[in-house]
Design a protein around this motif. Structure first.
Motif, mmCIF file in Angstrom:
data_model
loop_
_atom_site.group_PDB
_atom_site.id
_atom_site.type_symbol
_atom_site.label_atom_id
_atom_site.label_comp_id
_atom_site.label_asym_id
_atom_site.label_seq_id
_atom_site.Cartn_x
_atom_site.Cartn_y
_atom_site.Cartn_z
ATOM 1 N N ILE A 96 0.836 -1.202 0.000
ATOM 2 C CA ILE A 96 0.000 0.000 0.000
ATOM 3 C C ILE A 96 0.870 1.252 0.000
ATOM 4 N N GLU A 97 0.590 2.163 -0.940
ATOM 5 C CA GLU A 97 1.360 3.404 -1.021
ATOM 6 C C GLU A 97 0.603 4.611 -0.474
ATOM 7 N N ARG A 98 -0.721 4.553 -0.406
ATOM 8 C CA ARG A 98 -1.528 5.633 0.158
ATOM 9 C C ARG A 98 -2.723 5.018 0.888
ATOM 10 N N LEU A 99 -3.105 5.648 2.007
ATOM 11 C CA LEU A 99 -4.174 5.112 2.838
ATOM 12 C C LEU A 99 -5.098 6.254 3.250
ATOM 13 N N VAL A 100 -6.394 6.078 3.014
ATOM 14 C CA VAL A 100 -7.403 7.051 3.435
ATOM 15 C C VAL A 100 -8.386 6.329 4.349
ATOM 16 N N LEU A 101 -8.483 6.796 5.595
ATOM 17 C CA LEU A 101 -9.356 6.175 6.591
ATOM 18 C C LEU A 101 -10.493 7.129 6.930
ATOM 19 N N ILE A 102 -11.723 6.626 6.883
ATOM 20 C CA ILE A 102 -12.899 7.465 7.098
ATOM 21 C C ILE A 102 -13.673 6.973 8.315
ATOM 22 N N ASN A 103 -13.814 7.848 9.300
ATOM 23 C CA ASN A 103 -14.628 7.566 10.491
ATOM 24 C C ASN A 103 -14.378 6.168 11.064
ATOM 25 N N THR A 104 -13.123 5.826 11.169
ATOM 26 C CA THR A 104 -12.780 4.542 11.777
ATOM 27 C C THR A 104 -12.362 4.776 13.225
ATOM 28 N N SER A 105 -12.207 3.695 13.961
ATOM 29 C CA SER A 105 -11.787 3.778 15.358
ATOM 30 C C SER A 105 -11.100 2.480 15.733
ATOM 31 N N MET A 106 -10.199 2.570 16.676
ATOM 32 C CA MET A 106 -9.478 1.353 17.051
ATOM 33 C C MET A 106 -8.748 1.564 18.373
ATOM 34 N N ARG A 107 -8.550 0.468 19.070
ATOM 35 C CA ARG A 107 -7.666 0.516 20.226
ATOM 36 C C ARG A 107 -6.228 0.644 19.728
ATOM 37 N N PRO A 108 -5.319 1.234 20.460
ATOM 38 C CA PRO A 108 -5.418 1.742 21.834
ATOM 39 C C PRO A 108 -5.795 3.220 21.908
ATOM 40 N N ALA A 200 -17.698 15.651 12.084
ATOM 41 C CA ALA A 200 -17.904 16.268 13.386
ATOM 42 C C ALA A 200 -19.241 15.876 13.992
ATOM 43 N N ALA A 201 -20.225 15.568 13.138
ATOM 44 C CA ALA A 201 -21.569 15.240 13.610
ATOM 45 C C ALA A 201 -21.869 13.750 13.538
ATOM 46 N N ASP A 202 -20.832 12.919 13.545
ATOM 47 C CA ASP A 202 -21.006 11.462 13.525
ATOM 48 C C ASP A 202 -21.800 11.030 14.756
ATOM 49 N N GLN A 203 -22.967 10.414 14.537
ATOM 50 C CA GLN A 203 -23.810 9.980 15.647
ATOM 51 C C GLN A 203 -23.440 8.596 16.161
ATOM 52 N N LEU A 204 -22.623 7.873 15.401
ATOM 53 C CA LEU A 204 -22.301 6.493 15.755
ATOM 54 C C LEU A 204 -20.954 6.377 16.458
ATOM 55 N N VAL A 205 -19.937 7.034 15.895
ATOM 56 C CA VAL A 205 -18.576 6.972 16.423
ATOM 57 C C VAL A 205 -18.134 8.383 16.791
ATOM 58 N N ASN A 206 -17.593 8.539 17.976
ATOM 59 C CA ASN A 206 -17.118 9.846 18.410
ATOM 60 C C ASN A 206 -15.950 10.287 17.522
ATOM 61 N N PRO A 207 -16.014 11.486 16.916
ATOM 62 C CA PRO A 207 -14.930 11.912 16.026
ATOM 63 C C PRO A 207 -13.582 12.067 16.720
ATOM 64 N N VAL A 208 -13.571 12.080 18.047
ATOM 65 C CA VAL A 208 -12.292 12.136 18.747
ATOM 66 C C VAL A 208 -11.438 10.914 18.418
ATOM 67 N N CYS A 209 -12.077 9.824 17.997
ATOM 68 C CA CYS A 209 -11.327 8.619 17.612
ATOM 69 C C CYS A 209 -10.391 8.929 16.446
ATOM 70 N N SER A 210 -10.888 9.661 15.465
ATOM 71 C CA SER A 210 -10.063 10.030 14.317
ATOM 72 C C SER A 210 -9.014 11.064 14.703
#
Length: 258
Positions: A96-108, A200-210
């Motif tokens: 992979i040479e480029r990665l775009v992640l949208i509204n994802t979340s993960m530990r830690p 910013a208005a994601d109702q499912l996942v808190n945008p602080v994750c990103s």
């Protein structure tokens, strides 16, 4: 010309991208976009979904190799797909040479209640209750993931048809949810240039994750002010243009041209 690979999230499939892939093609100036379903979804609804992200990575790499599309790849992924893409980039950096992640979340980087907002839990339980009733289930998913009401009737008709033609089993949905809940990205950032997009208005996942994810990795982070969790649905033009504008910036920063 690099191939873009698109990965969706929990219980969603390639048809849920809607008009986004066509808009992205124009924004990034490519004719090579490969949309893949995760096992248990879409064309693969009859398959057993893996209960861990690592197995999903193995499946995606096999599917890409069977497509005969040469790498390295540019991957755009959201939610659960973003976790799969992250693990792929970490484990196989030459792919992979480029990665775009949208509204994802993960530990830690985020807690359970940030990765799945408590106020969304009642709606998710209603969706689970109504899972075999396509109209009710898809209406519930739309309320949780989309903030743009334009074309609502058309959305629900299309999503209901998808649900009825390739139903995702409750068991597969639970395995995907379990895989997402357990995924831990560790501390190693992907080696490739990474763009994090959030709502910013994601109702499912808190945008602080990103926000935390991008900060930990030193990745570029752009946030949409009003879209829901399904950012490519709510504003496909903004999403595509954000990616298109970022590509030359990251190429200049790396001293490379692609």
């Amino acid at each position: 010309m690099s191939t873009w690979i698109l990965l969706r999230g929990l219980t969603r499939e390639t048809r849920h991208w809607g008009r986004f892939p066509a808009i992205l093609r124009d924004a990034v100036r490519t004719d090579s976009v490969l949309q893949l379903d995760l096992p248990g979804n879409g064309a693969l609804a009859d398959q057993r979904a893996p209960a861990d992200v690592a197995a999903m990575v193995g499946f995606v790499r096999l599917a890409v190799s069977q497509s005969s599309v040469p790498g390295p790849y540019r991957v755009l992924a959201m939610s659960l797909g973003g976790m799969v893409a992250t693990a792929w980039a970490q484990q196989y950096p030459d792919d992979i040479e480029r990665l775009v992640l949208i509204n994802t979340s993960m530990r830690p980087f985020s807690s359970m209640t940030e990765r799945l907002r408590p106020q969304a839990w009642p709606g998710l339980l209603r969706v689970a209750r109504d899972w075999r009733r396509a109209s009710e289930a898809e209406a519930g998913i739309h309320r949780l993931t989309c903030n743009n009401p334009a074309g609502l009737a058309d959305d629900l008709a299309a999503w209901r048809a998808i649900h009825e033609s390739a139903p995702v089993s409750r068991a597969n949905a639970l395995r995907q949810l379990w895989a997402a809940a357990r995924f831990d990205a560790g501390t190693t950032a992907p080696r490739c240039g990474t763009l994090v997009l959030s709502s910013a208005a994601d109702q499912l996942v808190n945008p602080v994750c990103s926000t935390r994810l991008a900060a930990a990795w030193g990745a570029t982070h752009l946030q949409h002010p009003s879209a829901g969790h399904d950012l490519p649905h709510d504003d496909p033009v903004w999403t595509s243009e954000a990616v298109g504008a970022w590509l030359p910036e990251i190429a200049d920063a790396a001293g490379n041209r692609f």
